[in-house]
Design a protein around this motif. Structure first.
Motif, PDB file in Angstrom:
ATOM      1  N   ASN A 116       0.811  -1.213   0.000  1.00 55.02           N
ATOM      2  CA  ASN A 116       0.000   0.000   0.000  1.00 55.02           C
ATOM      3  C   ASN A 116       0.847   1.267   0.000  1.00 55.02           C
ATOM      4  O   ASN A 116       0.473   2.265  -0.629  1.00 55.02           O
ATOM      5  CB  ASN A 116      -0.957  -0.012   1.196  1.00 55.02           C
ATOM      6  CG  ASN A 116      -2.180  -0.872   0.953  1.00 55.02           C
ATOM      7  OD1 ASN A 116      -3.039  -0.518   0.153  1.00 55.02           O
ATOM      8  ND2 ASN A 116      -2.252  -2.008   1.608  1.00 55.02           N
ATOM      9  N   LEU A 117       1.983   1.231   0.673  1.00 57.04           N
ATOM     10  CA  LEU A 117       2.851   2.404   0.692  1.00 57.04           C
ATOM     11  C   LEU A 117       3.549   2.618  -0.653  1.00 57.04           C
ATOM     12  O   LEU A 117       3.839   3.755  -1.039  1.00 57.04           O
ATOM     13  CB  LEU A 117       3.882   2.274   1.814  1.00 57.04           C
ATOM     14  CG  LEU A 117       3.320   2.403   3.233  1.00 57.04           C
ATOM     15  CD1 LEU A 117       4.371   2.001   4.260  1.00 57.04           C
ATOM     16  CD2 LEU A 117       2.827   3.821   3.490  1.00 57.04           C
ATOM     17  N   LEU A 118       3.809   1.530  -1.376  1.00 53.93           N
ATOM     18  CA  LEU A 118       4.458   1.638  -2.683  1.00 53.93           C
ATOM     19  C   LEU A 118       3.462   1.813  -3.828  1.00 53.93           C
ATOM     20  O   LEU A 118       3.851   2.182  -4.937  1.00 53.93           O
ATOM     21  CB  LEU A 118       5.305   0.392  -2.970  1.00 53.93           C
ATOM     22  CG  LEU A 118       6.601   0.216  -2.196  1.00 53.93           C
ATOM     23  CD1 LEU A 118       7.272  -1.099  -2.584  1.00 53.93           C
ATOM     24  CD2 LEU A 118       7.564   1.379  -2.422  1.00 53.93           C
ATOM     25  N   LEU A 119       2.202   1.559  -3.574  1.00 55.57           N
ATOM     26  CA  LEU A 119       1.212   1.495  -4.651  1.00 55.57           C
ATOM     27  C   LEU A 119       1.155   2.739  -5.545  1.00 55.57           C
ATOM     28  O   LEU A 119       0.969   2.600  -6.765  1.00 55.57           O
ATOM     29  CB  LEU A 119      -0.171   1.201  -4.071  1.00 55.57           C
ATOM     30  CG  LEU A 119      -1.195   0.595  -5.023  1.00 55.57           C
ATOM     31  CD1 LEU A 119      -0.660  -0.691  -5.658  1.00 55.57           C
ATOM     32  CD2 LEU A 119      -2.497   0.305  -4.280  1.00 55.57           C
ATOM     33  N   PRO A 120       1.335   3.943  -5.011  1.00 57.64           N
ATOM     34  CA  PRO A 120       1.318   5.102  -5.905  1.00 57.64           C
ATOM     35  C   PRO A 120       2.401   5.059  -6.987  1.00 57.64           C
ATOM     36  O   PRO A 120       2.256   5.713  -8.022  1.00 57.64           O
ATOM     37  CB  PRO A 120       1.552   6.279  -4.948  1.00 57.64           C
ATOM     38  CG  PRO A 120       1.006   5.807  -3.643  1.00 57.64           C
ATOM     39  CD  PRO A 120       1.364   4.354  -3.587  1.00 57.64           C
ATOM     40  N   GLN A 121       3.459   4.283  -6.748  1.00 59.81           N
ATOM     41  CA  GLN A 121       4.533   4.194  -7.741  1.00 59.81           C
ATOM     42  C   GLN A 121       4.428   2.956  -8.627  1.00 59.81           C
ATOM     43  O   GLN A 121       5.151   2.827  -9.612  1.00 59.81           O
ATOM     44  CB  GLN A 121       5.898   4.165  -7.038  1.00 59.81           C
ATOM     45  CG  GLN A 121       6.272   5.462  -6.368  1.00 59.81           C
ATOM     46  CD  GLN A 121       6.662   5.244  -4.915  1.00 59.81           C
ATOM     47  OE1 GLN A 121       5.903   5.507  -4.009  1.00 59.81           O
ATOM     48  NE2 GLN A 121       7.858   4.739  -4.716  1.00 59.81           N
ATOM     49  N   ILE A 122       3.555   2.018  -8.261  1.00 62.14           N
ATOM     50  CA  ILE A 122       3.459   0.774  -9.018  1.00 62.14           C
ATOM     51  C   ILE A 122       2.605   0.995 -10.264  1.00 62.14           C
ATOM     52  O   ILE A 122       1.502   1.530 -10.182  1.00 62.14           O
ATOM     53  CB  ILE A 122       2.873  -0.357  -8.154  1.00 62.14           C
ATOM     54  CG1 ILE A 122       3.812  -0.638  -6.977  1.00 62.14           C
ATOM     55  CG2 ILE A 122       2.669  -1.623  -8.982  1.00 62.14           C
ATOM     56  CD1 ILE A 122       3.274  -1.653  -5.986  1.00 62.14           C
TER      57      ILE A 122
END
Length: 296
Positions: A112-118
């Motif tokens: 969830n913390l990485l999702l904006p970049q995935i």
């Protein structure tokens, strides 16, 4: 895989290391997210390609937050591979039962913390052991019951599949092009089985008769990562009892298909980790849609 960035947790050994090696050989930039940086560097040194090692301890939410805060570049593929299996009762830094905390909650927060970049795909490695699991919402951390390592492992691996299902539902609802998939390696001879505990003799006997190699065990993960499969698909070996063989899409337990359990687990996981599904996934889609409307 040229021009693509891949993040793999627990990539210093086992099927994670194999997946890292294969993807790097195919041209990807591969980030090995590992708890032990020295072991990660040794693993990267044994491979060819564009490889980077970064510290990540999934049993410590501060480490998860530090890793994601420093990772600002786009990610094409996140493989949630790291895991622990059948340890004695142990607590994470944050007080969670080790298997549930590492295998599920750590990856929940990381994703969830990485999702904006995935911008591509999230693959979460589960296990056939999920079929023996149940989500004990009244005692997720084994504080009330006598601890059973195998049952705790089953709960964590069931959580991996429920997480994948609910993540895909939320991505679809947000209009995100990212998809969530899952895989299990069958019975693979990895360091998860190389213990000296009470089950060591049984493990060695089972492995000698039925296990496939680490290379073959990584195939379902790679299949889930790059094959043309739908969101919330689950890959595993095609052989007897899904223990070994070429990868294919496989089934899952009834509880793993329960959307109500998946949503409840997601809510509880948010409460435990303090991490929520990012609205930015929806905002990015809305921005792209507005751009297309403007061009028309």
């Amino acid at each position: 895989m040229s021009g693509r960035t891949v993040v793999i947790t627990g990539a210093n050994s086992g099927i994670g290391k194999v997946a890292a090696r294969v993807l790097a050989q195919r041209g990807a930039r591969v980030v090995l997210a590992v708890r032990d940086v020295a072991k990660g560097q040794a693993a990267a040194g044994s491979m060819r390609g564009d490889l980077e090692v970064r510290e990540l301890d999934l049993a410590d939410l501060r480490s998860v937050r530090a890793f994601t805060a420093e990772f600002t570049e786009p990610i094409d593929l996140l493989i949630n591979n790291a895991g622990v299996m059948w340890p004695p009762l142990t607590r994470t830094v944050d007080g969670f039962e080790l298997q549930f905390g590492t295998n599920h909650l750590g990856h929940f927060a990381l994703t969830n913390l990485l999702l904006p970049q995935i911008r591509g795909r999230v693959v979460t490695v589960s296990s056939g052991g999920h079929r023996a699991g149940t989500i004990a919402f009244d005692d997720l951390q084994w504080e009330k019951r006598p601890y059973k390592p195998m049952a705790a492992y089953g709960q964590s691996k069931l959580a991996n599949l429920l997480f994948t299902a609910e993540l895909q539902r939320r991505l679809t609802e947000a209009g995100s092009p990212v998809i969530a998939t899952a895989a299990h390696p069958g019975l693979a001879s990895t360091n998860l089985f190389r213990s000296t505990g009470r089950f060591a003799r049984l493990e060695r006997w089972v492995l000698s008769l039925f296990a496939q190699s680490e290379d073959d065990g990584a195939l379902p993960t790679l299949f889930a990562a790059v094959a043309a499969v739908p969101g919330d698909s689950y890959a595993g070996p095609s052989g007897f009892l899904e223990g070994r063989g070429a990868p294919k899409l496989v089934g899952r337990s009834k509880e793993a298909r329960d959307p109500g359990v998946a949503r409840r687990l997601w809510t509880v996981s948010e409460e435990l980790t303090g991490v929520t599904f990012p609205r930015i996934a929806r905002m990015a889609h809305e921005s792209e849609a507005a751009d297309r409307t403007g061009r028309r």
